[in-house]
Structures are given as C-alpha cells and as structure tokens.
Design an enzyme around this catalytic site. Structure first.
Site, PDB file in Angstrom:
ATOM      1  N   LYS A  48       0.837  -1.207   0.000  1.00 24.74           N
ATOM      2  CA  LYS A  48       0.000   0.000   0.000  1.00 24.74           C
ATOM      3  C   LYS A  48       0.866   1.249   0.000  1.00 24.74           C
ATOM      4  CE  LYS A  48      -3.796  -2.476   1.988  1.00 24.74           C
ATOM      5  NZ  LYS A  48      -4.161  -3.220   3.182  1.00 24.74           N
ATOM      6  N   GLN A  92      -5.408  -2.276   9.251  1.00 26.83           N
ATOM      7  CA  GLN A  92      -5.289  -3.593   8.628  1.00 26.83           C
ATOM      8  C   GLN A  92      -5.947  -4.662   9.497  1.00 26.83           C
ATOM      9  OE1 GLN A  92      -3.944  -4.170   5.528  1.00 26.83           O
ATOM     10  NE2 GLN A  92      -4.451  -6.327   5.737  1.00 26.83           N
ATOM     11  N   ASP A 115     -11.893   1.920   3.453  1.00 24.49           N
ATOM     12  CA  ASP A 115     -12.165   0.481   3.345  1.00 24.49           C
ATOM     13  C   ASP A 115     -13.663   0.212   3.161  1.00 24.49           C
ATOM     14  OD1 ASP A 115     -10.036  -1.357   3.469  1.00 24.49           O
ATOM     15  OD2 ASP A 115      -9.703  -0.954   5.608  1.00 24.49           O
TER      16      ASP A 115
END
Ligand code: GUN
Length: 280
Positions: A48, A92, A115
């Site tokens: 990322k 995460q 997300d």
C-alpha cells in the site's frame, strides 16, 4: 478462456488516479495502521505504501506492537480523524484477538473510511445510497465492467459471507440486477449451486474448494482468495487448470483480484480527498 487481467487494469486505474490527484490543491493522504506481526499483513501494508508513492499520495504507516492496548489504537485513530492532511484511514485486519474489531472500525470517521467497513458506509451500501465501497468487491465489479460482463439477469453465486468480501460482493451484484445466491460453510449441495452460476465468486480461503465439476460451461469465475500451496506458492480457492477447461472468463491468482483491491483503495482515497476538499 479469457484471463481477467487484474494486474493490467489496476495499473490503468492507478495511472488515472495519479493524473487526477496531481490536479488537486492538496495531495491525498492515507494512513495505514498495522497491529502485531502478521507477515501477510506486513506484505499488504508495504505494498500500500508503494501504491501511494506511485499515485503521488502522502502516506503514513503506523506499526503497533502486538500487545498494544486497544485504547492506544483508538487514540491513534481519533488523532488521525482530526488531521487535515489525512483523507483515508485503513486499519489492517485481522486485529489481534484481544481487540474488538467492531469498536475499532466504528471509531474511524466514516468520511475517512476508505475500506468501506464503517456501519455507516456498510448501511448505505445495503440501502443503495452512495458510500465508500469495500475495495475487493468493488475491484471485482470494475474487472467485470472492463471485460463488458454485465451481471444483469445473470445467476451469480458468491461463496463466503464475510463483511469484507462476501456480503458486499453479493450486494454489488444485486445492485447490478444479478440474481444472487450467497453460500457459506453451512450450505448443503455447494457443488450443485455453484454449477448453476453464470458468475461464480469464491472468497473462502481454501485451496481447491472450487473444482472443475463445480464450474458451468461458459461461466465467469472470480477467485478472491489468497492461499499458499505446499510449496509456498500463491493460489486461490479455484482449481485453476480444471476451471480453465470450462470457464469463459477466469481470474489468475496472483494477478487477478489482488491488484484490483489495491487500485480501488487508491481510488477511494482520491475520492475521500476530493470530498474533503469540496471538489465533488
Ligand atoms: N485484511 C484483508 N483485506 C483487507 C482490507 O481490504 N482492508 C483491511 N483494512 N484489512 C484487510
């Protein structure tokens, strides 16, 4: 059989994102938070960072030790919520077992939830309102669109019912007028149901779960999983060789859905930045 080339489409999307980001008064900023030492998560997080660099984004990475108290993580997220230069916050998953993922996700400001996991975004997806879309299912839809695969009127079968992939995948296919069946570990006759699928999406995480006999002739088969075989090689849920004899379209692993997830994260972060700068 046509391979659904996620790597190529992801590169194209990221280049479009880079060009659009360049025009903004302030460059998009993404904060990525990792708790603990999960090696797979570490690989995702470092990729990322590279994606942010290639899109011209500002990025910050937070590596918290495995024993970090949840309160410290919540404080970090609250601090990031208040930051002018941070448009997207990604924590995460999975988090270590002693943490409550639900509480952590709810703490992320919905405007920075790139997300699409916050209940506000998940709820808006459910009722068909605009929201940040979870990156993996949105990436699958972009891949179908690129190859002019229209889900309308098709029978779509999704295997896996996670909040991250299976459920939103089903909703996105439904939104595009597919007739959707969501299967899971308690589904009897999984093979029979899969065989009916015009579009089959597998997101379970078990190698060879989808065998050749479960694929209808001419089906579109999308493999979301990232497993490792006994030699440590990346593989998905689908028996690729057998499925390629039946499917009309098939995603490779790696090089299919994985790069698409990352590209949509960049797209979502660009969108968050534009919204926060009142540009859309
Ligand atoms: N873990 C596996 N996939 C994802 C994802 O898309 N976002 C986050 N935050 N964690 C993940």
């Amino acid at each position: 059989m046509t391979l659904l080339d996620g790597k190529a489409l992801a590169a194209k999307i990221k280049e479009e994102v880079r060009q659009e980001a360049e025009k903004l008064p302030r460059r998009p900023g993404l904060a990525v938070v990792l708790v603990g030492e999960d090696p797979a998560s570490r690989v995702y997080v470092s990729s990322k960072r590279k994606d942010c660099e290639s899109c011209g984004f500002y990025s910050e990475e937070y590596d918290l030790l495995a024993q970090t108290p949840q309160s410290a993580l919540l404080e970090l997220v609250e601090g990031l919520n208040g930051r002018e230069d941070i448009d997207g916050i990604l924590v995460q998953l999975p988090l270590p077992g002693y943490m409550d993922e639900d509480v952590v996700i709810r703490t992320i400001s919905p405007e920075k939830d790139v997300d699409g996991f916050h209940p506000m975004n998940a709820g808006n997806l459910l009722i068909g309102r605009e929201s940040f879309l979870p990156c993996t299912p949105a990436g699958v839809m972009a891949l179908l669109d690129e190859y002019h695969i229209d889900p309308a009127g098709k029978r779509a079968v999704v295997v896996g019912r996670s909040n991250i992939v299976g459920k939103p995948m089903g909703l996105l296919l439904l939104r595009r007028d597919a007739t959707v069946t969501l299967c899971h570990s308690k589904t009897p006759n999984l093979a029979d149901i899969c065989r009916e699928a015009d579009i089959l999406v597998s997101a379970v995480g078990r190698r060879n779960l989808v065998t050749g006999d479960m694929v209808k002739d001419g089906a579109v088969v999308v493999d979301v999983a990232m497993n490792r075989d006994e030699d440590g090689k990346l593989c998905g849920d689908v028996d690729f060789a057998a499925a390629s004899e039946k499917a009309a379209y098939l995603t490779p692993v790696p090089g299919g859905v994985g790069p698409m997830t990352r590209a949509i994260l960049m797209k979502n972060t660009l969108l968050a930045a534009k919204k926060r700068q009142n540009l859309c």
